[in-house]
Design an enzyme around this catalytic site. Structure first.
Site, PDB file in Angstrom:
ATOM      1  CD  GLU A 141      -2.835  -1.027   2.441  1.00 20.66           C
ATOM      2  OE1 GLU A 141      -4.044  -1.182   2.346  1.00 20.66           O
ATOM      3  OE2 GLU A 141      -2.233  -0.915   3.518  1.00 20.66           O
TER       4      GLU A 141
ATOM      5  CB  CYS B 288       2.707   7.077   3.965  1.00 19.54           C
ATOM      6  SG  CYS B 288       3.002   5.746   5.118  1.00 19.54           S
TER       7      CYS B 288
ATOM      8  CB  CYS C  84       7.443  -6.132   8.335  1.00 20.13           C
ATOM      9  SG  CYS C  84       8.817  -5.520   9.340  1.00 20.13           S
TER      10      CYS C  84
ATOM     11  CB  CYS D  52       6.140  -4.769  15.996  1.00 20.98           C
ATOM     12  SG  CYS D  52       7.805  -4.225  15.589  1.00 20.98           S
TER      13      CYS D  52
ATOM     14  CB  CYS E 261       2.828  -3.781  13.489  1.00 19.29           C
ATOM     15  SG  CYS E 261       3.017  -3.350  11.754  1.00 19.29           S
TER      16      CYS E 261
ATOM     17  N   GLY F 110       6.719  -2.580   5.989  1.00 22.55           N
ATOM     18  CA  GLY F 110       8.116  -3.001   5.941  1.00 22.55           C
ATOM     19  C   GLY F 110       9.054  -2.181   6.800  1.00 22.55           C
ATOM     20  CD  GLU F 111      13.122  -1.188  10.035  1.00 21.07           C
ATOM     21  OE1 GLU F 111      12.167  -0.813  10.741  1.00 21.07           O
ATOM     22  OE2 GLU F 111      14.075  -0.440   9.745  1.00 21.07           O
TER      23      GLU F 111
ATOM     24  CB  SER G  81       9.682   5.355  10.051  1.00 20.01           C
ATOM     25  OG  SER G  81       9.210   4.833  11.278  1.00 20.01           O
TER      26      SER G  81
ATOM     27  CB  SER H 215       9.026   2.713  15.709  1.00 21.28           C
ATOM     28  OG  SER H 215       8.704   3.300  14.472  1.00 21.28           O
ATOM     29  CG  LEU H 216      11.817   4.659  22.205  1.00 24.03           C
ATOM     30  CD1 LEU H 216      13.117   4.001  21.752  1.00 24.03           C
ATOM     31  CD2 LEU H 216      12.135   6.024  22.852  1.00 24.03           C
ATOM     32  CG  HIS H 217       6.311   1.765  19.749  1.00 24.06           C
ATOM     33  ND1 HIS H 217       5.606   2.836  19.251  1.00 24.06           N
ATOM     34  CD2 HIS H 217       6.713   1.063  18.652  1.00 24.06           C
ATOM     35  CE1 HIS H 217       5.585   2.781  17.935  1.00 24.06           C
ATOM     36  NE2 HIS H 217       6.255   1.727  17.540  1.00 24.06           N
TER      37      HIS H 217
ATOM     38  CG  ASN I 136      -5.254   2.441  13.822  1.00 22.61           C
ATOM     39  OD1 ASN I 136      -6.436   2.736  13.900  1.00 22.61           O
ATOM     40  ND2 ASN I 136      -4.364   3.161  13.182  1.00 22.61           N
TER      41      ASN I 136
ATOM     42  CB  CYS J  29      -5.817   2.376   3.829  1.00 21.56           C
ATOM     43  SG  CYS J  29      -5.393   3.824   2.904  1.00 21.56           S
TER      44      CYS J  29
END
Ligand code: SAH
Ligand code: SF4
Length: 360
Positions: free
Chosen positions: A87, A100, A107, A111, A114, A157-158, A187, A210-212, A286, A329
């Site tokens: 996407e 984006c 990926c 995580c 995700c 993806g990473e 990112s 992306s720490l979280h 989300n 999306c």
């Protein structure tokens, strides 16, 4: 067969070896300034146009496109050669238009929260497939009288696990599409060797991490890669990135109800972010099928942001409102951030459509 955006200039010159020398520049300009398919290059002789159209097929096949926010958010679903799907999301904001992009189909980082991670890894995207997503967005932006200004690698993806192709794509986006390095944002979930390599590149792009979670116990759970590159190693690489490139860093923080949204979490995060001068983006989580936890409620998100501010850390809240645009999306659109701008002559945003508001 390579796609048009896969070729470098030398390969294109080879393909046009039987033509007058100026043809190569002409076609290259058509691809990157004209944003046109070879078949649309009406300044070429028809026979050459047809030959190039056949020799350089599109790398991405559009399966669907969905619009939200009265046309200011556009999401493409593409199929790639081999059948994988990715996407791309284009968002028009008042002051900029941002795309984006995806860097991998799926990926491998796993995580837990995700949707892409839950689906697993299919394959890397080539540099041309990444560039072509941006070209599609630039072309669409031009069609509605806007100029594509920003690219964020926050789709599927990473990016730093696909380093060479992403790096080649960044060079092309800067050199040929004319996007400024600071408007290109990579990112990463924290691939430390990738951050160090990126710091050494000539092109100082913006880095988002992306720490979280701000302690290893929680981050090990949310982001499996943390077991390999724990927070101390990650922050050291972030510091190096900042020193070498002089770019401001940002930390992404998906706010997960009851998991990483307490005052203590805010304090821990502030202690890491403040010395690095990092900006924090707070994204209410989300929910996804494999991780049905809610995002933090708005009051907690606001409180978290305020607490960071009193500790000297600037934070921006990004809201999604799930709805008629499909969930994945909406999620990608949230990552792109900002407030959608109404386009001239378009309807205003419908309620219930994925929508964002920065700083709300
Ligand atoms: N792999 C890279 C880039 C793609 S993910 C990375 O992880 O940074 C882009 C951003 O979306 C990351 O910050 C990621 O943590 C976030 N994200 C993933 N799933 C999410 C979800 N369910 N809700 C909110 N943000 C999510
Ligand atoms: Fe991969 Fe990023 Fe999703 Fe983690 S958050 S699984 S790194 S796409």
């Amino acid at each position: 067969m390579p796609s048009a955006y896969e070729l470098d200039r030398d390969a294109l010159a080879l393909l046009l070896a039987d033509q007058p020398p100026y043809r190569c520049s002409q076609v290259w300009r058509g691809l990157y300034q004209g944003l046109r398919r070879p078949g649309e290059m009406t300044d070429l002789p028809p026979a050459l146009r047809d030959r190039l159209e056949a020799a350089l097929p599109p790398g991405l096949t559009e399966l669907s496109r969905s619009e939200a926010d009265g046309g200011s958010t556009l999401c493409w679903l593409w199929s790639l050669p081999g059948g994988a799907r990715v996407e791309t999301v284009l968002m028009h904001h008042r002051d900029r238009s941002t795309v984006c992009v995806s860097s991998q189909a799926g990926c491998a980082m796993g995580c837990s929260f995700c949707a892409t991670g839950q689906a697993g890894f299919a394959r890397h995207l080539s540099a041309g497939e990444i560039v072509e997503q941006v070209v599609a967005a630039a072309r669409e932006s031009r069609r509605v009288g806007r100029r594509l200004s920003n690219v964020v690698f926050m789709g599927m993806g990473e990016p730093l696990a696909n380093y060479d192709r992403v790096s080649a794509a960044l060079a092309r986006l800067h050199g040929e599409l004319g996007l400024s390095a600071r408007h290109l944002t990579v990112s990463t979930v924290g691939v430390v060797p990738g951050i160090r390599r990126l710091a050494a590149e000539a092109l100082p792009v913006t880095l988002a991490v992306s720490l979280h979670a701000a302690n290893d116990r929680l981050r090990d759970r949310l982001v499996p890669l943390n077991r390999r590159y724990p927070i101390a190693a990650l922050l050291e690489a972030c510091g190096e990135y900042r020193r070498v490139t002089r770019r401001r860093l940002s930390f992404e923080w998906a706010m997960i109800d009851g998991v990483n949204d307490t005052n203590a979490d805010a304090d821990e995060l502030a202690a890491l972010a403040a010395p690095l001068g990092a900006h924090v983006n707070l994204i209410p989580l989300n929910p996804t099928p494999g991780y049905p936890v809610r995002g933090s409620p708005p009051a907690r998100v606001g409180g978290f942001r305020d607490r960071l501010a009193t500790r000297g850390v600037n934070a921006t809240v990004r809201h999604t409102r799930g709805g008629s645009i499909n969930a994945a999306c909406g999620q990608l659109a949230a990552r792109a951030g900002g407030t959608p701008a109404p386009l001239p002559g378009r309807r205003t945003a419908r309620p219930g459509v994925a929508r964002l508001a920065a700083g709300a």
